[in-house]
Design a protein around this motif. Structure first.
Motif, PDB file in Angstrom:
ATOM      1  N   ASP A  82      67.997  38.478  13.614  1.00  0.00           N
ATOM      2  CA  ASP A  82      67.542  37.453  12.442  1.00  0.00           C
ATOM      3  C   ASP A  82      68.805  37.629  11.628  1.00  0.00           C
ATOM      4  OD1 ASP A  82      66.086  35.500  13.932  1.00  0.00           O
ATOM      5  OD2 ASP A  82      64.018  36.212  12.543  1.00  0.00           O
ATOM      6  N   VAL A  83      68.801  39.274  10.801  1.00  0.00           N
ATOM      7  CA  VAL A  83      69.322  39.601   9.654  1.00  0.00           C
ATOM      8  C   VAL A  83      70.689  39.542  10.205  1.00  0.00           C
ATOM      9  CG1 VAL A  83      70.238  41.384   8.449  1.00  0.00           C
ATOM     10  CG2 VAL A  83      67.637  40.132   8.732  1.00  0.00           C
ATOM     11  N   ALA A  84      71.061  40.067  11.730  1.00  0.00           N
ATOM     12  CA  ALA A  84      72.403  40.145  11.624  1.00  0.00           C
ATOM     13  C   ALA A  84      72.857  38.882  12.176  1.00  0.00           C
ATOM     14  CB  ALA A  84      72.558  40.847  13.666  1.00  0.00           C
ATOM     15  N   ASP A 100      67.002  29.958  22.971  1.00  0.00           N
ATOM     16  CA  ASP A 100      65.746  30.013  23.161  1.00  0.00           C
ATOM     17  C   ASP A 100      65.169  31.565  22.078  1.00  0.00           C
ATOM     18  OD1 ASP A 100      64.016  31.989  23.788  1.00  0.00           O
ATOM     19  OD2 ASP A 100      64.829  32.401  26.038  1.00  0.00           O
ATOM     20  N   ARG A 101      64.559  31.720  21.037  1.00  0.00           N
ATOM     21  CA  ARG A 101      64.255  32.700  19.757  1.00  0.00           C
ATOM     22  C   ARG A 101      64.004  33.497  19.910  1.00  0.00           C
ATOM     23  NH1 ARG A 101      68.532  31.370  15.810  1.00  0.00           N
ATOM     24  NH2 ARG A 101      67.682  32.703  14.772  1.00  0.00           N
ATOM     25  N   GLU A 102      63.299  33.119  21.739  1.00  0.00           N
ATOM     26  CA  GLU A 102      62.118  34.453  22.154  1.00  0.00           C
ATOM     27  C   GLU A 102      63.081  35.560  22.215  1.00  0.00           C
ATOM     28  OE1 GLU A 102      59.703  34.872  20.595  1.00  0.00           O
ATOM     29  OE2 GLU A 102      59.801  32.752  19.675  1.00  0.00           O
ATOM     30  N   SER A 120      68.464  43.071  20.025  1.00  0.00           N
ATOM     31  CA  SER A 120      67.829  44.059  20.033  1.00  0.00           C
ATOM     32  C   SER A 120      67.283  45.077  20.536  1.00  0.00           C
ATOM     33  CB  SER A 120      66.852  43.152  19.743  1.00  0.00           C
ATOM     34  OG  SER A 120      65.547  42.560  20.407  1.00  0.00           O
ATOM     35  N   CYS A 121      67.061  46.272  20.210  1.00  0.00           N
ATOM     36  CA  CYS A 121      67.066  47.430  21.458  1.00  0.00           C
ATOM     37  C   CYS A 121      65.603  46.935  22.126  1.00  0.00           C
ATOM     38  CB  CYS A 121      66.546  48.427  19.877  1.00  0.00           C
ATOM     39  SG  CYS A 121      68.222  48.970  19.716  1.00  0.00           S
TER      40      CYS A 121
END
Length: 121
Positions: A82-84, A100-102, A120-121
């Motif tokens: 979200d920050v990126a 798809d936000r998941e 994301s990692c």
């Protein structure tokens, strides 16, 4: 034994300095070597360099579209999607796949239209 070592990833674009500035905002680093507006380097800390080459008549890829292939894309690892996302949108990226936000990745286009993913990692 490797035959070669990756030196730089080069992106064609209409405005090398502007696109180098976008990626400097995303990745950090130093924009160097403006060669008459034709070639600009971005020295990225802790990673391979990116270079930007002026391509007259540049037509950006369309994602996803088989008839306008993306050719390649960059996967950029981030701590917080979200920050990126907020940061790349402020720098001029546009979302290509915000459905798809998941998922553990999100797809964007840089200002010249090249696809890239925040992962994301």
């Amino acid at each position: 034994m490797a035959l070669a070592k990756l030196d730089v990833v080069v992106l064609d674009c209409p405005d090398p300095r502007a696109l180098a500035g976008f990626y400097a905002g995303v990745l950090g680093g130093t924009v160097e070597g403006d060669q008459d507006g034709v070639w600009v380097d971005l020295k990225v800390p802790g990673g391979p360099a990116l270079a930007f080459q002026k391509a007259p008549g540049f037509v950006p890829p369309r994602w996803p579209a088989a008839d306008h292939s993306q050719q390649f894309h960059l996967d950029l690892v981030v701590d917080d999607l979200d920050v990126a996302e907020k940061g790349v949108l402020e720098l001029g990226a546009r979302p290509l796949d915000a459905e798809d936000r998941e998922r553990t990745f999100r797809v964007y286009a840089d200002p010249a239209g090249h696809p890239f993913c925040l992962c994301s990692c």
